[in-house]
Design a protein around this motif. Sequence first.
Motif, PDB file in Angstrom:
ATOM      1  N   HIS A  98     -10.620 -14.791   2.124  1.00 19.93           N
ATOM      2  CA  HIS A  98     -11.414 -15.623   1.215  1.00 19.93           C
ATOM      3  C   HIS A  98     -12.868 -15.659   1.651  1.00 19.93           C
ATOM      4  CE1 HIS A  98     -13.434 -19.289  -0.126  1.00 19.93           C
ATOM      5  NE2 HIS A  98     -12.948 -18.904  -1.272  1.00 19.93           N
ATOM      6  N   PHE A  99     -13.115 -15.866   2.947  1.00 19.95           N
ATOM      7  CA  PHE A  99     -14.495 -15.976   3.439  1.00 19.95           C
ATOM      8  C   PHE A  99     -15.274 -14.674   3.183  1.00 19.95           C
ATOM      9  CE2 PHE A  99     -17.578 -15.362   6.946  1.00 19.95           C
ATOM     10  CZ  PHE A  99     -18.477 -16.356   6.571  1.00 19.95           C
ATOM     11  N   SER A 100     -14.640 -13.531   3.445  1.00 18.46           N
ATOM     12  CA  SER A 100     -15.319 -12.240   3.241  1.00 18.46           C
ATOM     13  C   SER A 100     -15.606 -12.014   1.757  1.00 18.46           C
ATOM     14  CB  SER A 100     -14.454 -11.094   3.773  1.00 18.46           C
ATOM     15  OG  SER A 100     -14.129 -11.329   5.119  1.00 18.46           O
ATOM     16  N   TRP A 101     -14.652 -12.378   0.913  1.00 21.86           N
ATOM     17  CA  TRP A 101     -14.853 -12.272  -0.547  1.00 21.86           C
ATOM     18  C   TRP A 101     -15.999 -13.193  -0.991  1.00 21.86           C
ATOM     19  CZ3 TRP A 101     -14.385 -16.489  -3.782  1.00 21.86           C
ATOM     20  CH2 TRP A 101     -14.497 -16.216  -5.162  1.00 21.86           C
ATOM     21  N   THR A 107     -18.924  -7.734   4.752  1.00 20.47           N
ATOM     22  CA  THR A 107     -19.826  -8.897   4.727  1.00 20.47           C
ATOM     23  C   THR A 107     -19.195 -10.067   5.499  1.00 20.47           C
ATOM     24  OG1 THR A 107     -19.960  -8.225   2.410  1.00 20.47           O
ATOM     25  CG2 THR A 107     -21.424 -10.008   3.133  1.00 20.47           C
ATOM     26  N   GLY A 108     -19.798 -10.417   6.642  1.00 23.14           N
ATOM     27  CA  GLY A 108     -19.239 -11.478   7.474  1.00 23.14           C
ATOM     28  C   GLY A 108     -18.573 -10.939   8.725  1.00 23.14           C
ATOM     29  N   ALA A 109     -18.406  -9.595   8.807  1.00 24.22           N
ATOM     30  CA  ALA A 109     -17.942  -8.924  10.033  1.00 24.22           C
ATOM     31  C   ALA A 109     -16.616  -9.458  10.562  1.00 24.22           C
ATOM     32  CB  ALA A 109     -19.034  -9.003  11.109  1.00 24.22           C
ATOM     33  N   LYS A 110     -15.644  -9.626   9.683  1.00 24.49           N
ATOM     34  CA  LYS A 110     -14.366 -10.202  10.114  1.00 24.49           C
ATOM     35  C   LYS A 110     -13.330  -9.174  10.560  1.00 24.49           C
ATOM     36  CE  LYS A 110     -15.174 -14.433   9.914  1.00 24.49           C
ATOM     37  NZ  LYS A 110     -15.526 -14.932  11.224  1.00 24.49           N
ATOM     38  N   GLY A 111     -13.486  -7.890  10.192  1.00 24.66           N
ATOM     39  CA  GLY A 111     -12.412  -6.916  10.409  1.00 24.66           C
ATOM     40  C   GLY A 111     -11.907  -6.856  11.842  1.00 24.66           C
ATOM     41  N   VAL A 158     -10.809  -6.213   4.947  1.00 21.76           N
ATOM     42  CA  VAL A 158     -11.811  -7.102   4.340  1.00 21.76           C
ATOM     43  C   VAL A 158     -13.080  -6.297   4.097  1.00 21.76           C
ATOM     44  CG1 VAL A 158     -10.968  -9.282   5.298  1.00 21.76           C
ATOM     45  CG2 VAL A 158     -12.549  -7.892   6.643  1.00 21.76           C
ATOM     46  N   PRO A 159     -13.879  -6.678   3.093  1.00 20.56           N
ATOM     47  CA  PRO A 159     -15.190  -6.034   2.980  1.00 20.56           C
ATOM     48  C   PRO A 159     -16.030  -6.457   4.193  1.00 20.56           C
ATOM     49  CG  PRO A 159     -15.024  -7.873   1.440  1.00 20.56           C
ATOM     50  CD  PRO A 159     -13.676  -7.723   2.080  1.00 20.56           C
ATOM     51  N   LEU A 211     -20.195   3.088   2.812  1.00 21.11           N
ATOM     52  CA  LEU A 211     -18.939   2.371   3.059  1.00 21.11           C
ATOM     53  C   LEU A 211     -18.462   1.735   1.757  1.00 21.11           C
ATOM     54  CD1 LEU A 211     -20.934   1.883   5.641  1.00 21.11           C
ATOM     55  CD2 LEU A 211     -19.426  -0.009   6.128  1.00 21.11           C
ATOM     56  N   PRO A 212     -17.253   2.054   1.323  1.00 24.46           N
ATOM     57  CA  PRO A 212     -16.718   1.361   0.144  1.00 24.46           C
ATOM     58  C   PRO A 212     -16.326  -0.061   0.534  1.00 24.46           C
ATOM     59  CG  PRO A 212     -15.076   2.862   1.058  1.00 24.46           C
ATOM     60  CD  PRO A 212     -16.314   3.012   1.904  1.00 24.46           C
ATOM     61  N   MET A 213     -16.230  -0.935  -0.452  1.00 27.57           N
ATOM     62  CA  MET A 213     -15.896  -2.342  -0.155  1.00 27.57           C
ATOM     63  C   MET A 213     -14.618  -2.720  -0.879  1.00 27.57           C
ATOM     64  SD  MET A 213     -19.090  -3.622   0.985  1.00 27.57           S
ATOM     65  CE  MET A 213     -19.310  -5.255   0.358  1.00 27.57           C
ATOM     66  N   HIS A 214     -13.598  -3.109  -0.120  1.00 27.57           N
ATOM     67  CA  HIS A 214     -12.431  -3.660  -0.799  1.00 27.57           C
ATOM     68  C   HIS A 214     -11.694  -4.657   0.077  1.00 27.57           C
ATOM     69  CE1 HIS A 214     -10.999   0.071   1.088  1.00 27.57           C
ATOM     70  NE2 HIS A 214      -9.845  -0.543   1.223  1.00 27.57           N
ATOM     71  N   SER A 215     -10.847  -5.439  -0.574  1.00 32.12           N
ATOM     72  CA  SER A 215      -9.977  -6.389   0.113  1.00 32.12           C
ATOM     73  C   SER A 215      -8.548  -5.917  -0.109  1.00 32.12           C
ATOM     74  CB  SER A 215     -10.100  -7.795  -0.485  1.00 32.12           C
ATOM     75  OG  SER A 215     -11.410  -8.290  -0.371  1.00 32.12           O
ATOM     76  N   TYR A 216      -7.698  -6.097   0.908  1.00 33.60           N
ATOM     77  CA  TYR A 216      -6.282  -5.695   0.829  1.00 33.60           C
ATOM     78  C   TYR A 216      -5.499  -6.611   1.750  1.00 33.60           C
ATOM     79  CZ  TYR A 216      -2.151  -2.615   1.435  1.00 33.60           C
ATOM     80  OH  TYR A 216      -0.880  -2.101   1.484  1.00 33.60           O
ATOM     81  N   VAL A 217      -4.410  -7.154   1.259  1.00 41.56           N
ATOM     82  CA  VAL A 217      -3.499  -7.911   2.129  1.00 41.56           C
ATOM     83  C   VAL A 217      -2.080  -7.463   1.814  1.00 41.56           C
ATOM     84  CG1 VAL A 217      -2.633 -10.175   2.872  1.00 41.56           C
ATOM     85  CG2 VAL A 217      -5.021  -9.945   2.155  1.00 41.56           C
ATOM     86  N   GLN A 218      -1.334  -7.126   2.865  1.00 39.54           N
ATOM     87  CA  GLN A 218       0.085  -6.784   2.691  1.00 39.54           C
ATOM     88  C   GLN A 218       0.934  -7.800   3.445  1.00 39.54           C
ATOM     89  OE1 GLN A 218       1.341  -2.671   2.838  1.00 39.54           O
ATOM     90  NE2 GLN A 218       3.108  -3.173   4.124  1.00 39.54           N
ATOM     91  N   SER A 219       1.968  -8.293   2.781  1.00 44.60           N
ATOM     92  CA  SER A 219       2.877  -9.262   3.381  1.00 44.60           C
ATOM     93  C   SER A 219       4.307  -8.782   3.156  1.00 44.60           C
ATOM     94  CB  SER A 219       2.657 -10.614   2.699  1.00 44.60           C
ATOM     95  OG  SER A 219       3.646 -11.549   3.112  1.00 44.60           O
TER      96      SER A 219
END
Length: 395
Positions: A346-349, A299-303, A296-297, A271-279
Amino acid sequence: MAATLRTQVAVVGAGPAGMLLAHLLDGEGIDCIVVETRSEAYVAARIRAGILENSTVDLLRSVGLGSRLDAEGHPHRGIYLQWPHERHHINFASLVDRHVWVYGQTQVQRDLIEASRAAGRRVIYEVSDTAIHDIESDQPAVTFTDMDGRQVRIEAGVVVGCDGSFGPCRAAVPERAREVWTRVYPYSWLGVLADVPPSTDELIYAWHPDGFALHSMRSPTVSRLYLQVPNGTDASSWSDDRIWAALAARLGHGQDGWELYPGPIAEKSVLPMHSYVQSPMRYGNLFLAGDAAHIVPPTGAKGLNLAVADVALLAPALVALLAKHDTALADAYSDTALRRVWRCTHFSWWMTTMLHQSGDPFDTQLQLSQLRWVATSTAGATGLAENYAGLPLGF
Ligand code: PHB
């Protein structure tokens, strides 16, 4: 042959965000059609994270989706955080009076598919060439080719993009109207599903000089485990023996008598890890929810939890808009949703960068200092607990 269908809400994507939105809207008498490029079997089987926040569970229960979750899900009071020679339990229940459930996204998806079938909802699988039209008008539309090769047009009041990062919806917002933030991490996860009882009662997040490791689980007989690996890793270059040896070393097999039990590996993937936010998350009569707007990456299982929180906000906004012509909640949707999105981003990062080896020795010392603070200070532990167990919906 061409066909035109009409509905109030055209939902693109039958993953958990799209299917839950259809479920919530149907419960309020709003008609939807869901379209999906994959087959139902593919969507039902894909493996994703397995942790549900307190508010996700509350929501699923409140709309009749809690019976299997209550029977088969496992409440966890907290997590273990560890580094070589030390393991600490962070008890969310005592710190913030909230906890989490182990219940896989695969299981949530199955419950949603069953509820949708029982209610006779329109979900059209295996479509291709999906395109979004006229989102700045009052009659946006979705067109596609169905599995029999027919051209279909859905005319709707609103289109909702729940089509993840590869679907057409996020790019349907004109470039001049959108802003995007991204972060690509210099490592990936090798994830394995193993037919072996978990070697731990609650999840273990392990910092280790060789790289991060996570011991998660799906059921009393199935373990889910992850290893930090370099980007570009081919899963087949990791034999089962090499995986178990790396997990044993990083998770601390033999430390204070703790043992990792190996077993048959049923599936492995990178699994690649990245963060992305579109507004914004709304443009005209197109709304975005879940991975279509943000990644979200893991780590922390937020998706999944973040997708559920979007939809919990969006459903009442669309009911007000379509049934009462009240635009207030729909107008506020993007700003309100993005507040939670950025908190979870932020939390996942933060979890990711605290736990993974970056190769920089200065980072190593900061990570160990931060881990010690989080594990041993009530203030530090409470911050992790509040974010991990999840803020109330509507935050
Ligand atoms: C998982 O069980 O797949 C899982 C759990 C916790 C994470 C990420 C993934 O932080």
